[in-house]
Design a protein around this motif. Sequence first.
Motif, PDB file in Angstrom:
ATOM      1  N   ALA A  93      -2.770   1.860  -4.361  1.00 55.80           N
ATOM      2  CA  ALA A  93      -1.923   0.815  -4.930  1.00 55.80           C
ATOM      3  C   ALA A  93      -2.797  -0.238  -5.609  1.00 55.80           C
ATOM      4  CB  ALA A  93      -1.045   0.183  -3.852  1.00 55.80           C
ATOM      5  N   ALA A  94      -2.152  -1.225  -6.254  1.00 58.13           N
ATOM      6  CA  ALA A  94      -2.890  -2.225  -7.016  1.00 58.13           C
ATOM      7  C   ALA A  94      -2.527  -3.631  -6.568  1.00 58.13           C
ATOM      8  CB  ALA A  94      -2.593  -2.081  -8.516  1.00 58.13           C
ATOM      9  N   ALA A  95      -3.457  -4.562  -6.789  1.00 59.58           N
ATOM     10  CA  ALA A  95      -3.233  -5.980  -6.533  1.00 59.58           C
ATOM     11  C   ALA A  95      -4.049  -6.775  -7.544  1.00 59.58           C
ATOM     12  CB  ALA A  95      -3.654  -6.348  -5.111  1.00 59.58           C
ATOM     13  N   THR A  96      -3.611  -7.998  -7.840  1.00 59.85           N
ATOM     14  CA  THR A  96      -4.406  -8.839  -8.736  1.00 59.85           C
ATOM     15  C   THR A  96      -5.696  -9.262  -8.031  1.00 59.85           C
ATOM     16  OG1 THR A  96      -3.197 -10.835  -8.070  1.00 59.85           O
ATOM     17  CG2 THR A  96      -2.402  -9.647 -10.009  1.00 59.85           C
ATOM     18  N   GLN A 124     -12.356  -2.431   1.470  1.00 57.10           N
ATOM     19  CA  GLN A 124     -11.681  -1.590   0.487  1.00 57.10           C
ATOM     20  C   GLN A 124     -12.650  -1.163  -0.610  1.00 57.10           C
ATOM     21  OE1 GLN A 124      -7.487  -1.956   0.130  1.00 57.10           O
ATOM     22  NE2 GLN A 124      -7.571  -4.137   0.528  1.00 57.10           N
ATOM     23  N   LEU A 125     -12.436   0.043  -1.110  1.00 57.46           N
ATOM     24  CA  LEU A 125     -13.180   0.586  -2.237  1.00 57.46           C
ATOM     25  C   LEU A 125     -12.271   0.499  -3.452  1.00 57.46           C
ATOM     26  CD1 LEU A 125     -15.612   2.208  -3.387  1.00 57.46           C
ATOM     27  CD2 LEU A 125     -14.411   4.284  -2.686  1.00 57.46           C
ATOM     28  N   ILE A 126     -12.680  -0.235  -4.478  1.00 57.38           N
ATOM     29  CA  ILE A 126     -11.768  -0.544  -5.573  1.00 57.38           C
ATOM     30  C   ILE A 126     -12.345  -0.176  -6.933  1.00 57.38           C
ATOM     31  CG2 ILE A 126     -10.641  -2.427  -4.308  1.00 57.38           C
ATOM     32  CD1 ILE A 126     -12.347  -4.371  -6.043  1.00 57.38           C
ATOM     33  N   GLY A 127     -11.428   0.031  -7.868  1.00 56.81           N
ATOM     34  CA  GLY A 127     -11.755   0.116  -9.280  1.00 56.81           C
ATOM     35  C   GLY A 127     -11.037  -1.010  -9.991  1.00 56.81           C
ATOM     36  N   GLY A 172       0.808  -1.212   0.000  1.00 55.63           N
ATOM     37  CA  GLY A 172       0.000   0.000   0.000  1.00 55.63           C
ATOM     38  C   GLY A 172       0.842   1.262   0.000  1.00 55.63           C
ATOM     39  N   ILE A 173       0.258   2.333  -0.502  1.00 55.54           N
ATOM     40  CA  ILE A 173       0.928   3.638  -0.569  1.00 55.54           C
ATOM     41  C   ILE A 173       0.472   4.479   0.613  1.00 55.54           C
ATOM     42  CG2 ILE A 173       1.233   5.742  -1.938  1.00 55.54           C
ATOM     43  CD1 ILE A 173       0.557   4.065  -4.428  1.00 55.54           C
ATOM     44  N   ASP A 174       1.433   5.025   1.348  1.00 60.38           N
ATOM     45  CA  ASP A 174       1.116   5.925   2.455  1.00 60.38           C
ATOM     46  C   ASP A 174       1.063   7.360   1.944  1.00 60.38           C
ATOM     47  OD1 ASP A 174       0.527   6.717   5.007  1.00 60.38           O
ATOM     48  OD2 ASP A 174       2.575   6.646   5.751  1.00 60.38           O
ATOM     49  N   LEU A 175       0.198   8.147   2.545  1.00 57.92           N
ATOM     50  CA  LEU A 175      -0.046   9.528   2.127  1.00 57.92           C
ATOM     51  C   LEU A 175       0.273  10.475   3.268  1.00 57.92           C
ATOM     52  CD1 LEU A 175      -1.558  11.616   0.149  1.00 57.92           C
ATOM     53  CD2 LEU A 175      -3.588  11.081   1.489  1.00 57.92           C
ATOM     54  N   ALA A 201      -7.333  -1.475  -7.948  1.00 57.87           N
ATOM     55  CA  ALA A 201      -6.631  -0.390  -7.256  1.00 57.87           C
ATOM     56  C   ALA A 201      -7.666   0.377  -6.450  1.00 57.87           C
ATOM     57  CB  ALA A 201      -5.941   0.539  -8.249  1.00 57.87           C
ATOM     58  N   GLY A 202      -7.271   0.865  -5.276  1.00 61.13           N
ATOM     59  CA  GLY A 202      -8.239   1.585  -4.468  1.00 61.13           C
ATOM     60  C   GLY A 202      -7.737   1.938  -3.091  1.00 61.13           C
ATOM     61  N   PHE A 203      -8.689   1.997  -2.135  1.00 63.40           N
ATOM     62  CA  PHE A 203      -8.424   2.586  -0.828  1.00 63.40           C
ATOM     63  C   PHE A 203      -9.152   1.823   0.276  1.00 63.40           C
ATOM     64  CE2 PHE A 203      -9.694   5.691  -4.125  1.00 63.40           C
ATOM     65  CZ  PHE A 203      -8.431   6.089  -4.535  1.00 63.40           C
TER      66      PHE A 203
END
Length: 385
Positions: free
Chosen positions: A200-203, A329-332, A152-155, A278-280
């Motif tokens: 970030a993204a995951a399969t 998680q909320l994903i696209g 994951g990406i930290d902000l 990818a999402g949050f």
Amino acid sequence: MRRIMILAAGVFLLTACMKEKSVTITVENKSTLTRDNEMVEVSWQLLQEKFKFDKTKSFIIQDEAGQQIPYQVVYNGNTTPELLIFQASFKPGQLSNFEVRRGTPDSVQSLVHARFMKEYKDDISWENDRIAFRMYGPAMEIDPNEQLITGGIDLWVKSTPNLIANQWYQDDLAGIRGLNDIKPEGGDYYSVGRTLGAGAAATYLKDSLYYGNGNFKSYEILDNGPLRTVFKLIYDPYYGADSVLINETRIISLDAGSNLNKIIENYGDIKEPLQIAAGFPYYGNETYDLNAEEGYIAYAQPEDPEKGIIYLGLVSDVALLNTRVLGNQLIGLMNYQPSYMAGKGLIYYSGGGWSKGGFPTLADWNGYVKNFALRVRHPLIVSVH
């Protein structure tokens, strides 16, 4: 006859010299969008063909008013340049010309920076004049107080255009103030954990996400300012969705003035298409606006009385397959094709903003993300002559 030949040769040389002295970059905004400080990308190869200059010779870029424009030569990790980039603003339908010619450019202060923080658990940290991010490296996995494994990406939010992430690290290491402490100019108020973090993204397969089995193992900083920072993260091989062996590299770039990173995911030599998400993080009390057809998700955490509102955003240049809540998680969802191996990978954009750092209302943030998606789908038209 000899005088005519000499005269002709002289005219040819003069023409060649004039050709070397300057070249015009024409940029057209054919959309109905107002584009403020948008990044213009020009092929370095095309410039060489037209201008016949190289990276060892200094040059300047001027707008139609004769003002110098800061620029950057982008290498993307190669020994020869790939792009010339600069920023300019365009009204709907506007066509503008920029002159490139020999000269000494004015010195400029870098608006972006990426750094590997060996002294701080192998973080990779990057920021621009609007926002800051980090990702966790190998030392974080074995730190006795953390043992955090996440892609994951930290902000980190901030309200100053100054590059301050390094100072925040140093203050934390010196015991002056922690990363999570309340600061007037921002701080580390976002929690990642074992989630996708800030986009970030995951399969993905059958309502499940398949993460890597470790943090990034190595990195390369490919470009580092003054207008764009680019770096590559390399991960150990792991098995993703449908037991596909993934050899992941992730190239992240952040431009001056942008709240969203450009992310290029490459999963190596795969044989069949994959879906990636990818999402949050989503815990049920966040607000979001999304449109799969237009390719974006805009999201806001609940307001904190002291820390304000943290916003997140995701943009694809094509329609998302779906947008949905999956667990926490909320994903696209996006398609990853085997053909991406021949290029650089799947491209999308993600990042965030802050109510105390340029987006006082949710409508401001939603508008920014929607506009970003439109600009990605309707790029500027650039020509060199």
